[in-house]
Design an enzyme around this catalytic site. Sequence first.
Site, PDB file in Angstrom:
ATOM      1  N   CYS A  19      49.913  44.698  34.332  1.00 31.09           N
ATOM      2  CA  CYS A  19      49.906  43.516  35.202  1.00 31.09           C
ATOM      3  C   CYS A  19      49.068  42.421  34.546  1.00 31.09           C
ATOM      4  CB  CYS A  19      49.361  43.876  36.574  1.00 31.09           C
ATOM      5  SG  CYS A  19      50.397  45.032  37.486  1.00 31.09           S
TER       6      CYS A  19
ATOM      7  N   GLN B  86      50.456  39.974  40.806  1.00 33.79           N
ATOM      8  CA  GLN B  86      49.232  40.444  41.449  1.00 33.79           C
ATOM      9  C   GLN B  86      49.382  40.578  42.953  1.00 33.79           C
ATOM     10  OE1 GLN B  86      45.300  38.221  41.708  1.00 33.79           O
ATOM     11  NE2 GLN B  86      44.754  39.936  40.372  1.00 33.79           N
ATOM     12  N   ASP B  87      48.960  41.750  43.451  1.00 30.17           N
ATOM     13  CA  ASP B  87      48.794  42.018  44.866  1.00 30.17           C
ATOM     14  C   ASP B  87      47.481  41.344  45.269  1.00 30.17           C
ATOM     15  OD1 ASP B  87      48.024  43.132  47.313  1.00 30.17           O
ATOM     16  OD2 ASP B  87      48.803  45.121  46.832  1.00 30.17           O
TER      17      ASP B  87
END
EC number: 2.1.1.45
Length: 276
Positions: free
Chosen positions: A157, A179-180
């Site tokens: 990520c 991105q969370d």
Amino acid sequence: MSYADKVFISMCNDILNNGYSSEGQDVRPRWEDGEPAHTIKQFAVVNRYDLSKEFPIMTLRPTAFKSAIDEILWIWQKKSNNVNDLNSKIWDSWADEAGSIGKAYGYQLGVKHKYKEGEFDQVDRVLYDLKHNPYSRRIMTNIYVHQDLDEMNLYPCAYSVTFNVTDNKLNAILNQRSQDILVANNWNVVQYAVLVHMFAQVSGLEVGELVHVIADAHIYDRHVSIVKELISRDVYEAPKFSMNKDIKDFYEFTVNDFTLENYNKGEQIKKIPVAV
């Protein structure tokens, strides 16, 4: 208010109010019950943090400071791809029976490459350049290696960092494909802020800016109510960050070399659902 709180609140409001929903699309992530994990997202979010002014940790809720550092050392210092070398359990969902996450993250940073000055892995090359050629415009790392993607249990990520020295200050751009925001945003910011502090100290430099570029900044559907509650909370001033000034070798740092003073924060949010 911590500047990290200000950035986080503004970013979340923008995603919630102006973001694009994936409802109706076929999405890869799933919740534990098998239901599709939809998101509201913004494309190409760019956040800047001046590390010389303030350490960018949120106070809306606790960011696990020591655990975040442990993970960044696992990737960048140990160059490990095995969860047995990590103290937390956050990577267990992507590990095989032996604990490996495949040719991902730390593995890629440990691969040696040939340069005219000799063989270096990516971390050692950065350290070499910061010491011998700090004003180079070629100081960067990249762990999104296409030829190895099929052997990674999770595609990276946060995949690329570009370092740049200006007026004896070390700056860095962290590039992240996805991105969370609730789960990982400030975690990653804290990690790479600490990394810049470490690299600056061992290279005889001061800290400058951390610029965080997120291609797909998203809030999951089951996180929306949590995020709304979180960004409505009281905020506090940023704590004071310090690290062991005696360390001049990047490979000598441990999690015990970093401290936060006066870290006031809101209550932790427990049992946040995580999409896999």
